[in-house]
Design a protein around this motif. Structure first.
Motif, PDB file in Angstrom:
ATOM      1  N   ARG A   1      18.095  -1.819  19.483  1.00  0.00           N
ATOM      2  CA  ARG A   1      19.373  -1.272  19.004  1.00  0.00           C
ATOM      3  C   ARG A   1      19.300  -0.792  17.566  1.00  0.00           C
ATOM      4  O   ARG A   1      20.047   0.104  17.171  1.00  0.00           O
ATOM      5  CB  ARG A   1      20.453  -2.360  19.076  1.00  0.00           C
ATOM      6  CG  ARG A   1      20.858  -2.629  20.522  1.00  0.00           C
ATOM      7  CD  ARG A   1      21.711  -3.856  20.601  1.00  0.00           C
ATOM      8  NE  ARG A   1      21.557  -4.453  21.918  1.00  0.00           N
ATOM      9  CZ  ARG A   1      22.573  -4.858  22.668  1.00  0.00           C
ATOM     10  NH1 ARG A   1      23.793  -4.782  22.219  1.00  0.00           N
ATOM     11  NH2 ARG A   1      22.340  -5.376  23.847  1.00  0.00           N
TER      12      ARG A   1
ATOM     13  N   CYS B   1      16.514   0.552  16.044  1.00  0.00           N
ATOM     14  CA  CYS B   1      15.810   1.844  16.041  1.00  0.00           C
ATOM     15  C   CYS B   1      16.679   2.938  16.654  1.00  0.00           C
ATOM     16  O   CYS B   1      16.590   4.107  16.262  1.00  0.00           O
ATOM     17  CB  CYS B   1      14.505   1.731  16.828  1.00  0.00           C
ATOM     18  SG  CYS B   1      13.230   0.836  15.936  1.00  0.00           S
ATOM     19  N   ALA B   2      17.513   2.566  17.639  1.00  0.00           N
ATOM     20  CA  ALA B   2      18.308   3.561  18.356  1.00  0.00           C
ATOM     21  C   ALA B   2      19.608   3.911  17.632  1.00  0.00           C
ATOM     22  O   ALA B   2      20.240   4.909  17.964  1.00  0.00           O
ATOM     23  CB  ALA B   2      18.617   3.050  19.761  1.00  0.00           C
ATOM     24  N   ALA B   3      20.011   3.071  16.645  1.00  0.00           N
ATOM     25  CA  ALA B   3      21.327   3.269  16.013  1.00  0.00           C
ATOM     26  C   ALA B   3      21.366   4.580  15.234  1.00  0.00           C
ATOM     27  O   ALA B   3      20.589   4.784  14.305  1.00  0.00           O
ATOM     28  CB  ALA B   3      21.640   2.090  15.093  1.00  0.00           C
ATOM     29  N   ALA B   4      22.291   5.470  15.625  1.00  0.00           N
ATOM     30  CA  ALA B   4      22.381   6.795  15.008  1.00  0.00           C
ATOM     31  C   ALA B   4      22.854   6.703  13.566  1.00  0.00           C
ATOM     32  O   ALA B   4      22.525   7.555  12.744  1.00  0.00           O
ATOM     33  CB  ALA B   4      23.326   7.691  15.819  1.00  0.00           C
ATOM     34  N   GLU B   5      23.659   5.668  13.261  1.00  0.00           N
ATOM     35  CA  GLU B   5      24.266   5.605  11.925  1.00  0.00           C
ATOM     36  C   GLU B   5      23.332   4.986  10.882  1.00  0.00           C
ATOM     37  O   GLU B   5      23.691   4.923   9.707  1.00  0.00           O
ATOM     38  CB  GLU B   5      25.594   4.824  11.988  1.00  0.00           C
ATOM     39  CG  GLU B   5      25.460   3.308  12.111  1.00  0.00           C
ATOM     40  CD  GLU B   5      25.241   2.813  13.531  1.00  0.00           C
ATOM     41  OE1 GLU B   5      24.936   3.650  14.412  1.00  0.00           O
ATOM     42  OE2 GLU B   5      25.344   1.596  13.764  1.00  0.00           O
ATOM     43  N   ARG B   6      22.143   4.537  11.290  1.00  0.00           N
ATOM     44  CA  ARG B   6      21.246   3.908  10.312  1.00  0.00           C
ATOM     45  C   ARG B   6      20.334   4.952   9.673  1.00  0.00           C
ATOM     46  O   ARG B   6      19.899   5.907  10.323  1.00  0.00           O
ATOM     47  CB  ARG B   6      20.415   2.813  10.992  1.00  0.00           C
ATOM     48  CG  ARG B   6      21.276   1.661  11.492  1.00  0.00           C
ATOM     49  CD  ARG B   6      20.411   0.521  11.978  1.00  0.00           C
ATOM     50  NE  ARG B   6      19.830  -0.199  10.870  1.00  0.00           N
ATOM     51  CZ  ARG B   6      20.089  -1.480  10.596  1.00  0.00           C
ATOM     52  NH1 ARG B   6      20.888  -2.178  11.371  1.00  0.00           N
ATOM     53  NH2 ARG B   6      19.531  -2.050   9.553  1.00  0.00           N
ATOM     54  N   ARG B   7      20.010   4.730   8.389  1.00  0.00           N
ATOM     55  CA  ARG B   7      19.164   5.666   7.660  1.00  0.00           C
ATOM     56  C   ARG B   7      17.760   5.698   8.262  1.00  0.00           C
ATOM     57  O   ARG B   7      17.222   4.680   8.653  1.00  0.00           O
ATOM     58  CB  ARG B   7      19.055   5.226   6.191  1.00  0.00           C
ATOM     59  CG  ARG B   7      20.384   5.215   5.473  1.00  0.00           C
ATOM     60  CD  ARG B   7      20.174   4.770   4.045  1.00  0.00           C
ATOM     61  NE  ARG B   7      19.299   5.704   3.337  1.00  0.00           N
ATOM     62  CZ  ARG B   7      19.244   5.776   2.008  1.00  0.00           C
ATOM     63  NH1 ARG B   7      19.971   4.971   1.257  1.00  0.00           N
ATOM     64  NH2 ARG B   7      18.437   6.632   1.437  1.00  0.00           N
ATOM     65  N   ARG B   8      17.174   6.904   8.297  1.00  0.00           N
ATOM     66  CA  ARG B   8      15.828   7.051   8.858  1.00  0.00           C
ATOM     67  C   ARG B   8      14.794   7.163   7.730  1.00  0.00           C
ATOM     68  O   ARG B   8      13.609   7.248   8.009  1.00  0.00           O
ATOM     69  CB  ARG B   8      15.729   8.305   9.724  1.00  0.00           C
ATOM     70  CG  ARG B   8      16.816   8.480  10.739  1.00  0.00           C
ATOM     71  CD  ARG B   8      16.307   8.291  12.167  1.00  0.00           C
ATOM     72  NE  ARG B   8      17.367   7.673  12.955  1.00  0.00           N
ATOM     73  CZ  ARG B   8      17.183   6.820  13.938  1.00  0.00           C
ATOM     74  NH1 ARG B   8      15.955   6.466  14.291  1.00  0.00           N
ATOM     75  NH2 ARG B   8      18.178   6.283  14.591  1.00  0.00           N
TER      76      ARG B   8
ATOM     77  N   GLN C   1      15.596   1.326   8.706  1.00  0.00           N
ATOM     78  CA  GLN C   1      14.754   0.914   9.824  1.00  0.00           C
ATOM     79  C   GLN C   1      13.897  -0.293   9.436  1.00  0.00           C
ATOM     80  O   GLN C   1      13.834  -0.664   8.264  1.00  0.00           O
ATOM     81  CB  GLN C   1      13.831   2.069  10.236  1.00  0.00           C
ATOM     82  CG  GLN C   1      14.531   3.389  10.419  1.00  0.00           C
ATOM     83  CD  GLN C   1      15.470   3.357  11.598  1.00  0.00           C
ATOM     84  OE1 GLN C   1      15.103   2.949  12.688  1.00  0.00           O
ATOM     85  NE2 GLN C   1      16.724   3.755  11.372  1.00  0.00           N
TER      86      GLN C   1
END
Lengths: 199, 199
Positions: free
Chosen positions: B73, B75-82, B106
């Motif tokens: 979850r 790695c898949a979370a769109a709202e987390r900084r990459r 991440q």
């Protein structure tokens, strides 16, 4: 306390572990990671042991002990004395006495102690089965191995009262100074009892 | 130590419990009795949680986190900084950082720390997957969240060395006085580091 972000299988496992006596969220998390990082030796072994335990372990119809056999191995053992019944509150007390190797008689597990505070009354305990078990067994010695607490002593007193009249010898575990106990650290009650029961 | 007389299912359950981290024979016996006296809420609930955990929880192919989903979850979370990757030794460290709520990037789990004593070499850790993950990702910040021990610092140093040359910013968790920490009780090394890094 939020343990992990999601409420998935990991959270469920940690919650199930954290509800065990003596474990909190921190130790539950540690155990969950231990189990998942060693699937074969950890998770599957525990899973298997739980499954077998659920299927095979039951209460002995005679004494109330937990065992894979019913009657349990203690009740069924031919070499154990039949004229002594040791009354204990729970299975852990039976185990504690068995570990000493000093007792070779029968047991009877009450399943708790009488307690006015917790609302435990005589019919909540296995007292009636004890009376039925003793009916017609004259000359048996009943050994009260109950805690030296108010509840333990009240329970012992109640059972002794119910057994009055029959030809049954009632004894109690001796009170006194624990082996290796330092007089200086013992409470007054224990020292006074040890003095009174001196031999 | 002989826990119970027989080697039946009870003994197996106690042994499986006693092998868990932080538990000994005494707490294992206590937990076994707790589970067996509450079959529905205790034994079956734990049994079920273990079964689901074994079936559903797996390692995330990207970061190594344990989750029911892959990618996990986080790695898949769109709202987390990459553009931030936090390097941790294990899942428990990831959980510790997530509990703070202070990090929204991440993770990358190494699966341990380099250790000459324990014979842990770079190929025993998920270092190669980290290098592959970072390939072509310029401008990423790698945050070393490894223990302030010899092994932790050696691992951080090794990884920093391998990342040299790429356009990757490397940072470390600050060393200093723990919040609420009393100077009087802190070791000299921590105080000296805190003085040097004063801001």
């Amino acid at each position: 306390m939020k343990i992990v972000r999601d409420d998935g299988p990991m959270d469920q496992l940690i919650r199930a572990l954290a509800s065990l006596p003596g474990l909190g969220p921190r130790s539950a998390r540690r155990i969950a990671l231990h189990l998942l990082s060693r699937r074969d030796s950890g998770l599957r072994q525990l899973s298997h042991a739980l499954e077998i335990a659920e299927k095979e372990i039951r209460s002995c119809a005679i004494c109330g002990n937990l065992d894979a056999a019913d009657p349990c191995r203690i009740c069924a053992a031919a070499e154990r004395r039949r004229d002594q019944i040791c009354i204990v509150a729970g299975v852990s007390d039976l185990w504690a006495i068995e570990r000493t190797g000093a007792y070779r008689g029968q047991y009877h597990i009450l399943g708790g102690l009488l307690s006015a505070l917790d609302g435990v009354r005589p019919d909540n305990l296995r007292i009636q089965p004890l009376l039925e078990r003793l009916r017609g067994h004259e000359g048996v010695e009943v050994i009260m191995a109950l805690s030296a607490t108010v509840d333990g002593q009240a329970t012992a007193h109640y059972i002794a009262d119910r057994l009055k009249g029959g030809n049954i010898k009632i004894s109690r575990l001796a009170h006194g100074i624990p082996v290796g106990g330092d007089l200086d650290y013992l409470d007054d009650g224990t020292i006074a009892t040890a003095l009174k029961s001196r031999a």
